[in-house]
Design an enzyme around this catalytic site. Structure first.
Site, PDB file in Angstrom:
ATOM      1  N   LYS A   1       0.911  -1.098   0.120  1.00  0.00           N
ATOM      2  CA  LYS A   1       0.027   0.069  -0.065  1.00  0.00           C
ATOM      3  C   LYS A   1       0.962   1.286   0.123  1.00  0.00           C
ATOM      4  CE  LYS A   1      -3.855   1.956   2.844  1.00  0.00           C
ATOM      5  NZ  LYS A   1      -4.531   1.626   4.051  1.00  0.00           N
TER       6      LYS A   1
ATOM      7  N   SER B   1      -9.267   2.172   3.744  1.00  0.00           N
ATOM      8  CA  SER B   1      -8.467   3.030   2.951  1.00  0.00           C
ATOM      9  C   SER B   1      -7.301   1.957   1.963  1.00  0.00           C
ATOM     10  CB  SER B   1      -7.425   3.840   3.648  1.00  0.00           C
ATOM     11  OG  SER B   1      -6.724   3.173   4.627  1.00  0.00           O
TER      12      SER B   1
ATOM     13  N   SER C   1     -10.024  -0.281   7.789  1.00  0.00           N
ATOM     14  CA  SER C   1      -9.384  -0.279   6.313  1.00  0.00           C
ATOM     15  C   SER C   1      -9.007  -1.355   5.635  1.00  0.00           C
ATOM     16  CB  SER C   1      -8.325   0.867   6.387  1.00  0.00           C
ATOM     17  OG  SER C   1      -8.793   2.062   6.576  1.00  0.00           O
TER      18      SER C   1
END
Length: 483
Positions: free
Chosen positions: A71, A147, A171
Site C-alpha cells: 500500500k 483505505s 481499512s
C-alpha cells in the site's frame, strides 16, 4: 505461466509450485505483471509498478516467490516512492526499508508495486485526487472501500493473491467486505510500525494484509508478526503458528450476535440477513449463538469526537512534516478539501482535549475487552450497506469540519472502528452475496486481545463450510483475453 493458470492458485499454492521447481519466482512475477496490464487500466488499483528486485530461495518460507504489492502508505521500500495518496507528498522517495518491508523481503515475497490509498488513508473509499478513483472489480461504478482499496481491488481482480493493507478504523475489513476478500485486522502491537513510528493514530492503526484465502493471511501474519527493537509494547507471541491454527478445530465457541450499529443507523436488509445467516451457519457447526449487546463504554457521540481528535491531531503533524520536507504550501493545490478541514480543526484541539481522547480510548478498550470475558467471538455486519457508488462519499460532506468528516466516515462504517480503539483482532469473511446485485457481503468477527488464533480457526472452518473460492468478479485477470 498463462493467466488462467496463475489466477487459479492462492499465494501458498504458488509458493508450493516454486518450491517444487514447477515454476520460477521470475515466471510468477511475469504473470503478475501481465495480470496487472490486463486489468489495472480498468480498476486503477496499482499506482506504480517496477521489475522484481528480490530472488528468494525456493521453499525457504511458505510464501517464497509469491508476487506482492504494498500500500502507498506506512511502509517504506528503499528507493521507491511513498506518497500517502497526496499531492503534498508526491514524489517522496524512501531512503530505507521500514521494519515491515524487511520482513516482507525475509518472507520471500516479491514486491512489484504500490497500491492506491485515499489521501493519508483518511477515508473508507479510495478516490484520491493524486491518482484518481480506484474501481471495484465487481462493479466498476462502485467503490472497493478504503483505505486499502487499491490492495483489495488488485487482489480481487487477480493481479496478486495477497497484498499489504493497513487498518485504523476498518481499512482492511471494509475493502475486504466490498470486494469479496478475507481480511483480518491483527491485535494492537502484533506487527511493528517502526522505525519511523511507534504508533499510528495513537495505537488505532495496524498493518495486515488482504487475501482470497484464509491460509494466505495466516501464512503472512506468521511471517511478519513480532516486535522490533524500540517498539513501545507488543502483543504476546502466539502459542503456535497461525498456519497450524487453521488446521485445528475451533471447538464450541460462544458467539455474540450484534446487528444494531452503535450509531443507531439502519442496516440494509441484505446485509442484516447475511449476518443472521452467518449466525445460523455457526449454530449448524455446533457453536452457541446469542443476541448480544456490546457496551462501548462511552456514548457514540463521545466515541466519534475522541476519534476525530486523535485522527486530526496526527494529521496536523503529518501534513506539517510533508510540507516541510517538500517545501510545498498547505492549501487547495496540494491537499484535498476534507483533509484541509480536518487539518484546520486538528490545529484547534487542545492538549487537554487530546488527553481526554486518550482516556476515551482506554475506557473503550476496557469495556469492549470485557465483553470477551463472557463470549469468545462477536459477530456483526462488516458494513451496514453494499458498496456505494463512486462519488457518494463527497455528497453530504461539503463544508464539513474535521469532526463532521469523521462523523460522515463513521456513519458509513459504524461496526469496525470500535475494535481499532479497543485494540482487539477482527476479521471480515466473505460469506454472502447480495441476491439482487451479486455484490459480495462481508461478515465481521471479533475476538479478545491477542486471540487471532480463535479467529483463524473459525475462519478456516467457515471457509470449508461455505466456500467462496469459486466466486469471480466482472473484472478478473484469469478471464482476460489471451489468458
Amino acid at each position: 505461466m498463462e493467466l488462467h493458470e496463475y489466477t487459479q492458485y492462492d499465494a501458498v499454492g504458488l509458493a508450493g509450485l516454486v518450491a517444487r521447481g514447477e515454476v520460477t519466482a521470475a515466471e510468477l512475477a511475469g504473470a503478475a505483471q501481465a495480470a496487472m496490464a490486463a486489468v489495472n487500466p480498468r480498476i486503477n488499483a496499482v499506482v506504480e509498478s517496477w521489475p522484481a528486485e528480490d530472488a528468494p530461495v525456493p521453499g525457504s518460507t511458505p510464501l517464497a516467490g509469491v508476487p506482492f504489492l504494498i500500500k502507498d502508505l506506512a511502509v517504506s521500500m528503499r528507493g521507491k516512492r511513498v506518497e500517502s495518496g497526496s499531492r503534498l507528498s508526491a514524489g517522496t522517495v524512501a531512503g530505507q526499508d521500514s521494519f515491515l518491508m524487511r520482513r516482507f523481503r525475509r518472507a520471500g515475497l516479491v514486491t512489484l508495486g504500490r497500491t492506491a490509498t485515499p489521501e493519508f488513508a483518511y477515508s473508507t473509499t479510495t478516490e484520491p485526487v493524486l491518482y484518481g478513483a480506484t474501481r471495484n472489480p465487481w462493479d466498476l461504478a462502485r467503490t472497493p472501500g478504503g483505505s486499502s482499496g487499491g490492495s483489495a481491488a488488485a487482489v480481487a481482480a487477480g493481479i496478486t493473491p495477497l497484498a499489504h493493507a493497513t487498518d485504523a478504523a476498518g481499512s482492511i475489513r471494509v475493502p475486504a467486505s466490498s470486494t469479496g476478500l478475507f481480511g483480518l485486522k491483527p491485535t494492537r502491537g502484533r506487527i511493528s510500525l517502526g522505525p519511523d513510528a511507534d504508533e499510528v493514530f495513537n495505537g488505532l492503526a495496524v498493518h495486515g494484509g488482504l487475501s482470497r484465502t484464509v491460509r494466505d493471511s495466516a501464512a503472512l501474519l506468521d511471517l511478519i508478526q513480532g516486535p522490533e527493537t524500540g517498539d513501545p509494547y507488543f502483543a504476546e507471541r502466539p502459542r503456535r503458528p497461525y498456519g497450524e491454527e487453521i488446521t485445528r478445530d475451533p471447538g464450541r465457541l460462544r458467539v455474540g450476535l450484534v446487528t444494531t450499529a452503535w450509531s443507531g443507523r439502519a442496516v440494509e436488509p441484505a446485509v442484516r440477513e447475511a449476518a443472521l445467516a452467518a449466525g445460523r451457519l455457526l449454530e449448524s457447526l455446533g457453536h452457541r449463538v446469542d443476541v448480544a449487546m456490546v457496551d462501548l463504554g462511552v456514548g457514540w457521540e463521545e466515541f466519534v469526537l475522541a476519534n476525530a481528535r486523535l485522527w486530526s491531531v496526527n494529521l496536523v503533524r503529518w501534513i506539517d512534516g510533508f510540507a516541510g520536507a517538500t517545501g510545498r504550501p498547505v492549501d487547495a493545490s496540494t491537499v484535498e478539501p476534507e483533509m484541509l478541514a480536518s487539518y484546520a480543526w486538528g490545529r484547534g484541539v487542545s492538549g487537554a482535549e487530546f488527553v481526554d481522547a486518550l482516556d476515551v480510548r482506554n475506557r473503550v478498550a476496557r469495556s469492549v475487552g470485557a465483553c470477551f470475558d463472557a463470549r469468545d467471538v462477536v459477530l456483526t455486519p462488516t458494513l451496514p450497506e453494499l458498496p456505494v457508488a463512486l462519488g457518494t462519499y463527497g455528497r453530504g460532506a461539503e463544508g464539513a469540519d474535521g469532526l463532521g468528516w469523521l462523523e460522515h466516515l463513521f456513519h458509513r462504517s459504524p461496526f469496525t472502528a470500535a475494535f481499532n480503539v479497543a485494540g482487539t483482532p477482527a476479521m471480515s469473511v466473505p460469506l454472502a452475496c447480495d441476491p439482487a446485485t451479486g455484490l459480495p457481503v462481508g461478515v465481521q468477527f471479533a475476538a479478545g486481545y491477542g486471540r487471532e488464533d480463535v479467529l483463524f480457526r473459525l475462519a478456516a472452518q467457515l471457509e470449508q463450510a461455505a466456500p467462496w473460492a469459486g466466486r469471480r468478479p466482472a473484472v478478473w485477470a484469469g478471464a482476460a483475453r489471451g489468458a
